[in-house]
Design a protein around this motif. Sequence first.
Motif, mmCIF file in Angstrom:
data_model
loop_
_atom_site.group_PDB
_atom_site.id
_atom_site.type_symbol
_atom_site.label_atom_id
_atom_site.label_comp_id
_atom_site.label_asym_id
_atom_site.label_seq_id
_atom_site.Cartn_x
_atom_site.Cartn_y
_atom_site.Cartn_z
ATOM 1 N N CYS A 86 -14.460 0.781 -21.293
ATOM 2 C CA CYS A 86 -15.660 1.562 -21.021
ATOM 3 C C CYS A 86 -15.280 2.758 -20.165
ATOM 4 N N LEU A 87 -15.537 3.951 -20.667
ATOM 5 C CA LEU A 87 -15.312 5.184 -19.914
ATOM 6 C C LEU A 87 -16.629 5.605 -19.276
ATOM 7 N N GLN A 88 -16.678 5.617 -17.960
ATOM 8 C CA GLN A 88 -17.856 6.077 -17.242
ATOM 9 C C GLN A 88 -17.510 7.435 -16.656
ATOM 10 N N VAL A 89 -18.161 8.463 -17.186
ATOM 11 C CA VAL A 89 -17.753 9.845 -16.924
ATOM 12 C C VAL A 89 -18.793 10.526 -16.046
ATOM 13 N N VAL A 90 -18.382 10.959 -14.846
ATOM 14 C CA VAL A 90 -19.316 11.675 -13.988
ATOM 15 C C VAL A 90 -19.574 13.054 -14.584
#
Length: 319
Positions: A86-90
């Motif tokens: 899972c890529l959580q991108v700000v």
Amino acid sequence: MNFWKLSAGTAGLIGQKPVKTDAPPTTGYIMLGEKCGNNCRFCSQSRQSQAKDNLLSRITWPAVPAAEAASGIAAAYAAGRIKRACLQVVHSGDSCAAAARAVADLALAGAGSVPVCVSSHLETVEQAERLMAAGADRICIALDAATPAVYRDAKEGDWLSKWDLLIRCAARFSGRVTTHLIVGLGETEAEMADVLAACVQQRITVGLFAFTPIRGTAWSGRTPPAIGSYRRIQVAHYLLQTGYGREIIRCEQGRISGFNLPALTEFLADGRAFQTSGCPDCNRPYYNERPGGTMYNYPRPLRPDEVRRAVWECEVEVT
């Protein structure tokens, strides 16, 4: 050198950080970018937050060289220790491009077969298409708030435009779109049940969270939701997921007062209603909880005594 931030549990799983846990993550969690351009009142990464920059919710995210992180996640997937990434991108000016590069980097590291969800600030269906073309298995567009009024209070921007984008992406990528909803931002239980029903109808997967006050954020002084309220919403969500309609959920003055289902205790006996919800194989260990504290989302199957307690915590009459 390019660095990715990994959740503490993920870093421990790939040997980058010693971590003791009774519930290892089943997804490899990666956070990309620094301070977010958004200003969500509850988020440690928001523009005006004074929280530590290595926090997201109550989890620490140590920085790891990107190449080592990618190869470690590839190896963990090959060994069966994780099921997806899972890529959580700000949010930043190039967050969509950064996410697409990270998906490509995972593939180059040998993790091309790892299903990847990208949770990022998106403004168009075309951006979602770009991420899917780069190799993403799913995308997540986080609503967080259940209603337009709560959205205005807790975040910036317009709930209706975000909802419209979510619907259009769900139509374009049916069954491959996720959203996040946070219980305890100021909505009623009935309002949360309404938006959950709408998401399920559109085949939008929902990751359900409990509001978690974090020191240094604008809402650090607020309280998390009562466990009874959260349990009722979990049950409502589970009923909707399993094919029941919104009418099965009874509400009085905004509170869920019961469920029109005979033998509800038997229906809830496997405990799955109280486990972490969201993308397949996402368990987010202790994202909203402290070990030994109140368990909003169980990151593993529940024991029989835990199921009984969770049902009791619902504070509704069950049969």
